[in-house]
Design a protein around this motif. Structure first.
Motif, PDB file in Angstrom:
ATOM      1  N   LYS A   1      31.325  44.698  32.802  1.00  0.00           N
ATOM      2  CA  LYS A   1      31.099  45.830  33.554  1.00  0.00           C
ATOM      3  C   LYS A   1      31.768  46.878  34.007  1.00  0.00           C
ATOM      4  CE  LYS A   1      27.417  48.361  34.797  1.00  0.00           C
ATOM      5  NZ  LYS A   1      26.632  49.486  33.143  1.00  0.00           N
ATOM      6  N   LEU A   2      32.762  46.347  35.149  1.00  0.00           N
ATOM      7  CA  LEU A   2      33.902  46.976  35.987  1.00  0.00           C
ATOM      8  C   LEU A   2      34.165  47.533  34.852  1.00  0.00           C
ATOM      9  CD1 LEU A   2      34.724  43.837  38.825  1.00  0.00           C
ATOM     10  CD2 LEU A   2      33.662  46.011  39.029  1.00  0.00           C
ATOM     11  N   LEU A   3      34.718  47.273  33.611  1.00  0.00           N
ATOM     12  CA  LEU A   3      35.599  48.251  32.990  1.00  0.00           C
ATOM     13  C   LEU A   3      34.523  49.534  32.055  1.00  0.00           C
ATOM     14  CD1 LEU A   3      38.105  45.536  31.048  1.00  0.00           C
ATOM     15  CD2 LEU A   3      38.499  46.716  33.271  1.00  0.00           C
ATOM     16  N   GLU A   4      33.442  49.175  31.781  1.00  0.00           N
ATOM     17  CA  GLU A   4      32.888  50.795  31.672  1.00  0.00           C
ATOM     18  C   GLU A   4      32.919  51.139  32.196  1.00  0.00           C
ATOM     19  OE1 GLU A   4      30.111  46.970  29.298  1.00  0.00           O
ATOM     20  OE2 GLU A   4      28.907  48.887  30.268  1.00  0.00           O
ATOM     21  N   ILE A   5      32.423  51.218  34.176  1.00  0.00           N
ATOM     22  CA  ILE A   5      32.883  51.601  34.915  1.00  0.00           C
ATOM     23  C   ILE A   5      33.918  52.628  34.936  1.00  0.00           C
ATOM     24  CG2 ILE A   5      32.342  52.347  37.385  1.00  0.00           C
ATOM     25  CD1 ILE A   5      30.702  49.839  37.261  1.00  0.00           C
ATOM     26  N   PHE A   6      34.940  52.066  34.751  1.00  0.00           N
ATOM     27  CA  PHE A   6      36.283  52.535  35.217  1.00  0.00           C
ATOM     28  C   PHE A   6      36.218  53.848  33.716  1.00  0.00           C
ATOM     29  CE2 PHE A   6      37.708  48.606  37.485  1.00  0.00           C
ATOM     30  CZ  PHE A   6      36.937  48.695  38.138  1.00  0.00           C
TER      31      PHE A   6
ATOM     32  N   GLU B   1      46.723  42.753  38.427  1.00  0.00           N
ATOM     33  CA  GLU B   1      46.695  41.953  36.902  1.00  0.00           C
ATOM     34  C   GLU B   1      47.248  42.853  35.697  1.00  0.00           C
ATOM     35  OE1 GLU B   1      47.283  38.278  35.947  1.00  0.00           O
ATOM     36  OE2 GLU B   1      47.197  37.775  37.887  1.00  0.00           O
ATOM     37  N   MET B   2      45.968  43.388  35.674  1.00  0.00           N
ATOM     38  CA  MET B   2      45.336  43.967  34.427  1.00  0.00           C
ATOM     39  C   MET B   2      45.942  45.703  35.099  1.00  0.00           C
ATOM     40  SD  MET B   2      41.827  45.232  32.692  1.00  0.00           S
ATOM     41  CE  MET B   2      42.203  46.475  32.318  1.00  0.00           C
ATOM     42  N   TYR B   3      45.514  46.529  35.730  1.00  0.00           N
ATOM     43  CA  TYR B   3      46.395  47.381  35.849  1.00  0.00           C
ATOM     44  C   TYR B   3      47.268  47.731  36.345  1.00  0.00           C
ATOM     45  CZ  TYR B   3      41.360  49.484  34.658  1.00  0.00           C
ATOM     46  OH  TYR B   3      40.674  49.470  34.268  1.00  0.00           O
ATOM     47  N   HIS B   4      48.316  46.635  37.069  1.00  0.00           N
ATOM     48  CA  HIS B   4      49.506  46.969  37.556  1.00  0.00           C
ATOM     49  C   HIS B   4      49.890  46.993  38.844  1.00  0.00           C
ATOM     50  CE1 HIS B   4      51.342  44.651  33.702  1.00  0.00           C
ATOM     51  NE2 HIS B   4      50.924  45.638  33.364  1.00  0.00           N
ATOM     52  N   VAL B   5      48.757  47.192  39.323  1.00  0.00           N
ATOM     53  CA  VAL B   5      48.350  47.446  40.949  1.00  0.00           C
ATOM     54  C   VAL B   5      48.283  46.849  41.839  1.00  0.00           C
ATOM     55  CG1 VAL B   5      47.701  49.919  39.633  1.00  0.00           C
ATOM     56  CG2 VAL B   5      45.700  48.174  40.843  1.00  0.00           C
ATOM     57  N   PRO B   6      48.430  46.367  43.113  1.00  0.00           N
ATOM     58  CA  PRO B   6      47.825  45.687  44.111  1.00  0.00           C
ATOM     59  C   PRO B   6      47.171  45.691  44.660  1.00  0.00           C
ATOM     60  CG  PRO B   6      49.948  47.089  45.129  1.00  0.00           C
ATOM     61  CD  PRO B   6      49.443  48.137  43.714  1.00  0.00           C
ATOM     62  N   HIS B   7      46.539  44.835  44.785  1.00  0.00           N
ATOM     63  CA  HIS B   7      45.627  43.920  45.723  1.00  0.00           C
ATOM     64  C   HIS B   7      45.957  43.990  46.870  1.00  0.00           C
ATOM     65  CE1 HIS B   7      42.243  39.573  45.787  1.00  0.00           C
ATOM     66  NE2 HIS B   7      42.378  40.981  46.680  1.00  0.00           N
ATOM     67  N   LEU B   8      44.919  44.939  47.683  1.00  0.00           N
ATOM     68  CA  LEU B   8      44.671  44.687  48.878  1.00  0.00           C
ATOM     69  C   LEU B   8      43.754  43.992  49.315  1.00  0.00           C
ATOM     70  CD1 LEU B   8      46.688  48.509  49.246  1.00  0.00           C
ATOM     71  CD2 LEU B   8      47.078  46.185  48.586  1.00  0.00           C
ATOM     72  N   SER B   9      43.615  42.686  50.468  1.00  0.00           N
ATOM     73  CA  SER B   9      42.847  42.261  50.459  1.00  0.00           C
ATOM     74  C   SER B   9      43.279  42.063  51.684  1.00  0.00           C
ATOM     75  CB  SER B   9      42.429  40.331  50.077  1.00  0.00           C
ATOM     76  OG  SER B   9      41.580  40.115  50.732  1.00  0.00           O
TER      77      SER B   9
ATOM     78  N   SER C   1      26.111  38.718  40.027  1.00  0.00           N
ATOM     79  CA  SER C   1      25.420  37.344  39.781  1.00  0.00           C
ATOM     80  C   SER C   1      25.883  36.796  38.204  1.00  0.00           C
ATOM     81  CB  SER C   1      24.538  37.117  40.637  1.00  0.00           C
ATOM     82  OG  SER C   1      23.405  38.270  39.672  1.00  0.00           O
ATOM     83  N   ALA C   2      26.109  37.473  37.808  1.00  0.00           N
ATOM     84  CA  ALA C   2      26.158  37.850  36.033  1.00  0.00           C
ATOM     85  C   ALA C   2      27.783  37.077  36.365  1.00  0.00           C
ATOM     86  CB  ALA C   2      26.764  39.250  35.793  1.00  0.00           C
ATOM     87  N   SER C   3      28.193  36.679  34.855  1.00  0.00           N
ATOM     88  CA  SER C   3      29.845  35.418  34.966  1.00  0.00           C
ATOM     89  C   SER C   3      30.165  35.875  35.238  1.00  0.00           C
ATOM     90  CB  SER C   3      29.742  35.488  33.943  1.00  0.00           C
ATOM     91  OG  SER C   3      30.132  36.209  32.661  1.00  0.00           O
ATOM     92  N   VAL C   4      31.676  35.218  35.696  1.00  0.00           N
ATOM     93  CA  VAL C   4      32.594  36.660  35.446  1.00  0.00           C
ATOM     94  C   VAL C   4      33.272  37.650  34.759  1.00  0.00           C
ATOM     95  CG1 VAL C   4      35.396  35.896  36.066  1.00  0.00           C
ATOM     96  CG2 VAL C   4      33.818  34.458  37.151  1.00  0.00           C
ATOM     97  N   GLU C   5      33.350  37.245  33.534  1.00  0.00           N
ATOM     98  CA  GLU C   5      33.159  37.506  32.733  1.00  0.00           C
ATOM     99  C   GLU C   5      32.475  38.639  32.085  1.00  0.00           C
ATOM    100  OE1 GLU C   5      36.169  39.104  29.394  1.00  0.00           O
ATOM    101  OE2 GLU C   5      36.375  37.667  31.193  1.00  0.00           O
ATOM    102  N   ASP C   6      31.370  38.729  32.654  1.00  0.00           N
ATOM    103  CA  ASP C   6      30.152  40.326  32.179  1.00  0.00           C
ATOM    104  C   ASP C   6      30.576  40.345  32.971  1.00  0.00           C
ATOM    105  OD1 ASP C   6      29.624  38.189  29.966  1.00  0.00           O
ATOM    106  OD2 ASP C   6      27.533  38.033  30.511  1.00  0.00           O
ATOM    107  N   VAL C   7      30.498  40.196  34.299  1.00  0.00           N
ATOM    108  CA  VAL C   7      31.001  40.857  35.864  1.00  0.00           C
ATOM    109  C   VAL C   7      32.252  41.905  35.613  1.00  0.00           C
ATOM    110  CG1 VAL C   7      31.754  42.132  38.152  1.00  0.00           C
ATOM    111  CG2 VAL C   7      30.125  39.984  37.631  1.00  0.00           C
ATOM    112  N   ARG C   8      32.772  41.811  34.693  1.00  0.00           N
ATOM    113  CA  ARG C   8      34.620  42.678  34.251  1.00  0.00           C
ATOM    114  C   ARG C   8      34.364  43.395  33.512  1.00  0.00           C
ATOM    115  NH1 ARG C   8      39.553  42.049  32.214  1.00  0.00           N
ATOM    116  NH2 ARG C   8      38.346  40.904  30.176  1.00  0.00           N
TER     117      ARG C   8
END
Ligand code: AMP
Length: 226
Positions: free
Chosen positions: A211-216, A26-34, A202-209
Motif C-alpha cells: 500500500k505504501l508503494l502504491e501511495i509513493f 534500504e529499498m530507496y537507499h536513504v537514511p531512516h531517521l528514527s 493493522s494489515a500484514s507487514v507485506e500488505d502495508v508495504r
C-alpha cells in the motif's frame, strides 16, 4: 535511488512505522531517521542528553522539543540525507512540525509527504507489549508472531531479542496518551496542506508495504530530492 520528497511516518507506538521504515530506507537507499533510535543511542552511550532524556522516555512522555530538534536538525544536514530521508517518530508536536518545515525550506527540500498509520487501540497495546528488538541490528519482532522454534535470537544476525524498557505494559498507556494529546493534531496539520495519506496499519507487514508503494507511486516520490 532516492526520494524526491522527505517522508514522515506518523502514528501511535506499535503502528508499524519502524518496521516499514527499516525496509523502505534500504529499498530507496536513504537514511531512516528514527528520533527514538537516536535518543536510545544517547541513553546507551550515557551522554548528557541521554541522561536527561532517559527518565522522560521511561515514563512514556515526550522529550522536550529543543532536544529533539537539535538532534534532527544536525542529522538532516549530513551529506547522506541529500537524496532524501525517511522520518519515523518525528515530528511529534506542532512546534516540531513547524520547525521541520523551516529546516526543509532552508535546505531546499520539497514539501514532505506524511503517512498516518491507522491501528485500533487494543491492537496497539498488544503489539507494543509483545515487541522485541534485536540488541545488535535493531530488527523488530513480536512474540505473538515469532516462528515456531525461534529461540529469542534475531534471524538476521543472531542477536538477543530484548524488550525496550518503555514497552513495558505500565508505560504503554502513557505513550498512547501522549500520542493522542500531542501528536494527533499533526494529522490535521498535514491533511490541511494536502500532504497526508493514510494506511491501515493493522494489515500484514507485506500488505502495508504494498500500500505504501502504491501511495509513493501516486505521489511520484521516487527519484532525487531537489
Ligand atoms: P519511539 O522509538 O519513536 O517510540 O520513541 C521512544 C521515546 O523517545 C518516546 O516515547 C519519547 O519519549 C522519545 N521520542 C522519540 N521521538 C520523539 C520526538 N519526536 N519528540 C519527543 N520525544 C520523542
Amino acid at each position: 535511488m532516492g526520494l524526491k520528497r522527505p517522508l514522515i511516518f506518523l502514528g501511535p507506538p506499535g503502528a508499524g512505522k519502524g518496521t516499514q521504515a527499516r525496509r523502505l530506507s534500504e529499498m530507496y537507499h536513504v537514511p531512516h531517521l528514527s528520533t527514538g533510535d537516536m535518543l536510545r543511542d544517547h541513553v546507551s552511550r550515557g551522554t548528557d542528553l541521554g541522561r536527561k532524556a532517559k527518565p522522560i522516555m521511561d515514563r512514556g512522555e515526550l522529550v522536550p522539543d529543543e532536544i529533539v530538534l537539535g538532534i534532527v536538525g544536525e542529522r538532516i544536514g549530513r551529506p547522506d540525507c541529500a537524496h532524501g530521508f525517511l522520518l519515523d517518530g518525528f515530528p511529534r508536536t506542532m512546534p516540531q512540525a513547524q520547525k521541520l518545515d523551516e529546516i526543509l525550506e532552508k535546505r531546499r527540500f520539497r514539501k514532505p509527504l506524511a503517512v498516518n498509520f491507522l491501528v485500533d487501540h487494543d491492537v496497539l497495546v498488544r503489539r507494543v507489549a509483545g515487541r522485541r528488538v534485536c540488541s545488535v541490528g535493531g530488527e523488530i519482532y513480536n512474540v505473538h508472531e515469532l516462528p515456531p522454534g525461534q529461540d529469542g535470537k534475531c534471524l538476521l544476525d543472531g542477536g538477543a531479542l530484548i524488550q525496550r524498557s518503555d514497552d513495558r505494559a505500565e508505560v504503554v498507556l502513557d505513550r498512547l496518551a501522549a500520542f493522542e494529546r500531542q501528536t494527533r493534531p499533526l494529522i490535521e496539520y498535514y491533511r490541511s496542506t494536502g500532504d497526508l495519506e493514510e494506511v491501515d496499519g493493522s494489515a500484514s507487514v507485506e500488505d502495508v508495504r504494498k500500500k505504501l508503494l502504491e501511495i509513493f507511486a501516486e505521489h511520484s516520490v521516487d527519484g532525487h530530492c531537489a
